[in-house]
Design an enzyme around this catalytic site. Structure first.
Site, PDB file in Angstrom:
ATOM      1  CB  SER A 172      -0.822  -0.003   1.239  1.00  0.00           C
ATOM      2  OG  SER A 172      -1.432   1.343   1.321  1.00  0.00           O
ATOM      3  CE1 TYR A 183      -4.815  -2.574   4.692  1.00  0.00           C
ATOM      4  CE2 TYR A 183      -3.598  -0.642   3.991  1.00  0.00           C
ATOM      5  CZ  TYR A 183      -4.182  -1.622   3.610  1.00  0.00           C
ATOM      6  OH  TYR A 183      -4.288  -1.896   2.423  1.00  0.00           O
TER       7      TYR A 183
END
Length: 332
Positions: free
Chosen positions: A201, A214
């Protein structure tokens, strides 16, 4: 299942009713704009037609996690279109089966298997089933992650971080990815090579105001990727990361609809990202066209991670600037 499709939440949280109402208004507004031909580029909700592709993956077998929608589903369709047999793994079996049926309807070969990344026995069963069916695994695409709304809403300021939430995110995202690789490696070593691609990400590369667990779990995947490439490269195994930015799916529009204009202004491309953009990169890395690419963290983000923060705000002035011709200076 990525950075791009999560909500921006204030540290104090939001009221559920108001949040849902705002999301409903956002997606309804973008649907209206699309009907009128005014939607932002890249924000169409219909499935994009698959382009004609070369059969670069003929005879190869790919295991893909997180295939009920978004990047995983688009990648399953792309790899199958390029000739691969695909094993679609997900905790959402109905969603994965819908993707598999789309692959079969297009003439591809697909099987579906249940996967719970929190449990090593589930991971081992998936890999065993793939080997039992096809006899080999040439490509592993680790795309699944914990992106449940209840997790994302609580993943905010560090001073309020629940240690159990932190551990749960790492158990699924990082430990799960490691175990998928662990159980695939012996088969790839035995057959003389393979390609492993992990979804990270943009959040793993820079600080932000939310989703610290995350982002940290994805940063760990970046390092894991480099270690796999270093330890197994001489055995013919490549390992890379694709790092998405904002990727527009139906889920993204629901969660980020009110921010899409802002995100587009920070892209260096005329449109926002699509799942098919990531699928194209995965297909390259899975194929022999990517055989000299390994240990790389590859942003597929429309350039959003490459520029100074002021670029979006000053672009209008730069676009309007026209240098004065030399003769104008002389006449002046």
């Amino acid at each position: 299942m990525i950075f791009s499709i999560r909500s921006h939440l204030p540290s104090g949280g939001v009221e559920a009713g108001g949040f849902a109402a705002n999301l409903g208004r956002a997606i309804a507004g973008y649907r209206d704009r699309e009907k009128q031909g005014q939607a932002l580029p890249g924000c169409h909700f219909a499935n994009h037609a698959e382009r004609d592709t070369m059969k670069r993956l003929e005879g190869k077998v790919a295991v893909i996690s997180g295939t009920s929608g978004g990047i995983g589903a688009a990648t399953a369709r792309r790899l199958a279109a390029e000739g691969a047999s695909v094993v679609l793994a997900d905790i959402d079996l109905a969603g994965a089966e819908a993707t598999a049926q789309a692959v079969r309807d297009a003439g591809g070969d697909a099987m579906v298997h249940y996967l719970d990344l929190a449990e090593e026995t589930s991971i081992a069963a998936l890999i065993d089933a793939a080997i039992a069916r096809f006899g080999r695994i040439d490509v592993l695409f680790n795309n699944a992650a914990d992106t449940r709304a209840e997790t994302m809403i609580r993943d905010a300021a560090i001073e309020f971080m629940d240690a159990d939430l932190w551990d749960g995110v790492f158990r699924i995202n990082t430990r799960g990815t490691m175990l998928m690789i662990k159980h695939v490696l012996p088969h790839m070593v035995r057959q003389g090579g393979g390609s492993i691609i992990n979804t990270s990400s943009g959040a793993s590369l820079r600080g932000d105001l939310f989703r610290v667990a995350y982002a940290s779990s994805k940063a760990a995947i970046n390092v894991l990727t480099e270690y796999v490439a270093a330890q197994y490269g001489k055995k013919g195994i490549r390992c890379n990361v694709v790092s998405p930015g904002l990727v527009v799916t139906e889920n993204a529009a629901m969660n980020q609809g009110h921010n899409l204009d802002m995100y587009l202004s920070h892209h260096l491309t005329p449109r926002l990202g699509r799942p098919e953009d990531l699928a194209a990169m995965v297909a390259l890395l899975a194929s022999d066209d990517g055989k000299f690419i390994t240990a790389q963290i590859i942003p597929v983000d429309g350039g959003i991670s490459t520029h100074f923060p002021h670029v979006a705000e000053t672009r209008g002035g730069v676009d309007a600037y026209k240098p004065t011709a030399p003769e104008e200076h002389a006449n002046g």
